[in-house]
Design a protein around this motif. Sequence first.
Motif, short mmCIF file in Angstrom:
data_model
loop_
_atom_site.label_atom_id
_atom_site.label_comp_id
_atom_site.label_asym_id
_atom_site.label_seq_id
_atom_site.Cartn_x
_atom_site.Cartn_y
_atom_site.Cartn_z
N ALA A 60 23.20 -76.45 -59.07
CA ALA A 60 22.39 -75.27 -58.98
C ALA A 60 23.28 -74.11 -59.31
O ALA A 60 24.09 -73.46 -58.44
N PRO A 61 22.99 -73.54 -60.49
CA PRO A 61 23.83 -72.05 -60.82
C PRO A 61 23.21 -71.25 -60.21
O PRO A 61 22.33 -70.82 -60.23
N HIS A 62 24.40 -69.94 -59.88
CA HIS A 62 24.06 -68.74 -59.98
C HIS A 62 23.93 -68.29 -61.20
O HIS A 62 24.74 -68.39 -61.91
N THR A 63 22.63 -67.79 -61.80
CA THR A 63 22.33 -67.41 -63.19
C THR A 63 23.15 -66.37 -63.67
O THR A 63 23.66 -65.65 -62.78
N ARG A 64 23.29 -65.98 -64.88
CA ARG A 64 24.22 -65.05 -65.54
C ARG A 64 23.76 -63.79 -64.87
O ARG A 64 22.80 -63.33 -64.72
N GLY A 65 25.07 -63.00 -64.28
CA GLY A 65 24.72 -61.93 -63.74
C GLY A 65 24.85 -61.84 -62.05
O GLY A 65 25.06 -60.73 -61.52
N TYR A 66 24.28 -62.95 -61.70
CA TYR A 66 24.52 -62.98 -60.30
C TYR A 66 25.60 -63.57 -59.91
O TYR A 66 26.01 -64.76 -59.73
N ALA A 67 26.67 -62.74 -58.92
CA ALA A 67 27.78 -63.01 -58.37
C ALA A 67 27.66 -64.48 -57.43
O ALA A 67 26.57 -64.41 -56.76
N PRO A 68 28.49 -65.37 -57.36
CA PRO A 68 30.01 -65.41 -57.96
C PRO A 68 29.86 -65.74 -59.38
O PRO A 68 31.05 -65.86 -60.11
N ASP A 187 18.44 -65.70 -46.63
CA ASP A 187 18.44 -65.47 -47.99
C ASP A 187 18.53 -63.90 -48.50
O ASP A 187 19.45 -63.75 -49.56
N LEU A 188 18.32 -63.01 -47.42
CA LEU A 188 18.64 -61.68 -47.73
C LEU A 188 20.10 -61.05 -47.91
O LEU A 188 20.40 -60.50 -48.74
N GLU A 189 20.71 -61.82 -46.83
CA GLU A 189 21.90 -61.55 -46.96
C GLU A 189 22.97 -62.17 -47.91
O GLU A 189 23.87 -61.56 -48.54
N ARG A 190 22.18 -63.42 -48.51
CA ARG A 190 23.02 -63.93 -49.64
C ARG A 190 22.85 -63.20 -50.82
O ARG A 190 23.80 -62.93 -51.69
N VAL A 191 21.40 -62.67 -51.13
CA VAL A 191 21.09 -62.06 -52.32
C VAL A 191 21.80 -60.85 -52.43
O VAL A 191 22.27 -60.12 -53.47
N LEU A 192 21.96 -59.88 -51.11
CA LEU A 192 22.31 -58.51 -51.30
C LEU A 192 23.98 -58.81 -51.47
O LEU A 192 24.60 -57.75 -52.13
N ALA A 193 24.60 -59.97 -50.78
CA ALA A 193 26.09 -60.03 -51.28
C ALA A 193 26.21 -60.25 -52.71
O ALA A 193 27.20 -59.93 -53.51
N SER A 194 25.47 -60.98 -53.15
CA SER A 194 25.64 -61.47 -54.56
C SER A 194 25.25 -60.34 -55.73
O SER A 194 26.11 -60.10 -56.65
N LEU A 195 24.50 -59.52 -55.35
CA LEU A 195 24.44 -58.36 -56.00
C LEU A 195 24.72 -57.02 -55.45
O LEU A 195 24.12 -55.89 -55.69
N ARG A 196 25.79 -56.99 -54.78
CA ARG A 196 26.29 -55.65 -54.10
C ARG A 196 26.93 -54.84 -55.20
O ARG A 196 26.69 -53.63 -55.03
N GLU A 197 27.51 -55.40 -56.26
CA GLU A 197 28.25 -54.58 -57.09
C GLU A 197 26.94 -53.93 -58.28
O GLU A 197 26.37 -54.73 -58.47
N PRO A 198 27.15 -52.77 -58.47
CA PRO A 198 26.36 -52.14 -59.39
C PRO A 198 26.02 -52.70 -60.86
O PRO A 198 25.09 -53.01 -61.03
N ALA A 199 27.00 -53.40 -61.19
CA ALA A 199 26.91 -54.04 -62.59
C ALA A 199 26.00 -55.15 -62.35
O ALA A 199 25.34 -55.78 -63.24
N ALA A 203 22.20 -56.12 -64.09
CA ALA A 203 22.14 -57.35 -64.66
C ALA A 203 21.01 -58.14 -63.96
O ALA A 203 19.85 -58.68 -64.98
N ALA A 204 20.65 -58.17 -62.75
CA ALA A 204 19.46 -59.01 -62.28
C ALA A 204 18.26 -58.08 -62.79
O ALA A 204 17.23 -58.75 -63.30
N LEU A 205 18.05 -56.85 -62.59
CA LEU A 205 17.30 -56.00 -63.08
C LEU A 205 16.94 -56.11 -64.37
O LEU A 205 15.71 -56.08 -65.28
N GLY A 206 17.97 -56.25 -65.31
CA GLY A 206 18.01 -56.47 -66.69
C GLY A 206 17.06 -57.50 -67.27
O GLY A 206 16.89 -57.44 -68.31
N TYR A 207 16.96 -58.35 -66.10
CA TYR A 207 15.96 -59.67 -67.11
C TYR A 207 14.59 -58.91 -67.25
O TYR A 207 13.88 -59.80 -68.08
N TYR A 208 14.22 -58.06 -66.44
CA TYR A 208 12.91 -57.40 -66.40
C TYR A 208 13.01 -56.50 -67.89
O TYR A 208 12.04 -56.45 -68.58
N ARG A 209 14.23 -55.87 -67.99
CA ARG A 209 14.08 -55.00 -68.83
C ARG A 209 14.31 -55.55 -70.39
O ARG A 209 13.87 -54.97 -71.55
N ALA A 210 14.89 -56.82 -70.36
CA ALA A 210 15.14 -57.19 -71.41
C ALA A 210 13.72 -57.88 -72.22
O ALA A 210 13.40 -57.91 -73.27
#
Length: 285
Positions: A60-68, A187-199, A203-210
Motif C-alpha cells: 500500500a503506497p502513500h501516493t505521490r505527494g503524500y509524506a513519507p 485517521d485524521l492524525e495520520r493524514v494531517l501529519a502526512s500533509l503537514r508541510e505546505p508543499a 500536492a494533495a490538492l493538486g490532484y483536483y487542480r490537475a
Amino acid sequence: MARVSPETLEVPLPAVTLSCLAWGPPDGPLAVLLHGFPDTAWTWRHLGPVLAEQGWRVVAPHTRGYAPSGLPRDGDLHVAALMADAVGVHDALGGDDRAVLVGHDWGAITANALGAHPRSPYARVVAMAVPPLTAITRGGPLVLARQATMSWYTLFNQLPVLPERTFERLVRHLWAAWSPGYDAGEDLERVLASLREPAHRSAALGYYRAVTRPWQVEAAYRDWHRTWTGTPTVPALTLHGAQDGCLHPRIAERAGAVLVEGAGHFLQLERPAEVGRLVSSFLAG
C-alpha cells in the motif's frame, strides 16, 4: 500467518520514491492498494492483513505527494501519473499476471482507469467509493442536483492559496460529512501529519487542480491518460457505502456497485469485516 503490523518498503520510481506499507509473504502474488483524499496508506490497516493471511503480498503506497513518499520531481499530479506509479510498483516488486489492484477514492479512479487500459499488468481491479467516471451522469436529475451540492469541495480545491490555508478545517469537515458517525481520530492524525508541510498539502490538492489542466500531462504519461475516465475491461468489483456523503449511493448503485450497509465514504474502515469478505471473495475468483 500475516504480520498485522506492516513492514515499510521504499520503492524508487523514475519521478518519485514511494513509501509503502506491506503485509504478507514476499513471494505471494501482488496486491497493490491505493488510498484516496484526504487519507493515507494506513486506510488499509484492516484489509491488508486480511489479504496477507490469504497469501497475497500486499503493498500500500502513500501516493505521490503524500509524506513519507516524496513530491513528484516532474510535478505531474494527473491520474495518468498515478496509473504510471501503480504500474511502476508492479514492475519494481516483480509482480506477475496474478497481480490485482484495489483503490479507494482517487485510488479507485486510478484502478478503474488501469482496468480499462490494454497495457495494465493487473488481472483484476476493485474500486471503492468511486465507480467508473462515465457512470457519474447516471442517477436522474434530482440525484445529479444533489450530487452537485455534495461536490462543492472539488470547486473549492481549484482556488489558489485558500484551500492550503484552511486545510485542517477542510479535512476534518470532509471526514465528518462523508462518513457520519465514524470516529476518524486516528485517521485524521495520520493524514494531517502526512500533509503537514505546505508543499505536500498543495500536492494533495493538486490532484483536483490537475483534472482541469489535461494539456499539462507529461509526455511519459499521455498513453495512460487516454483511459483515465474509462470503464474496466478486466474483472472488476465496485463497492460503495450506502451512507456515503461524498458520492451519492444511487449513482454508484446504478453503475453496478455493491452497497455496503452501515458505511459511508470510508467503508474499508467503517465495515472492515464486510469489505474484507467481499474483496477476498472477488479476488479468489
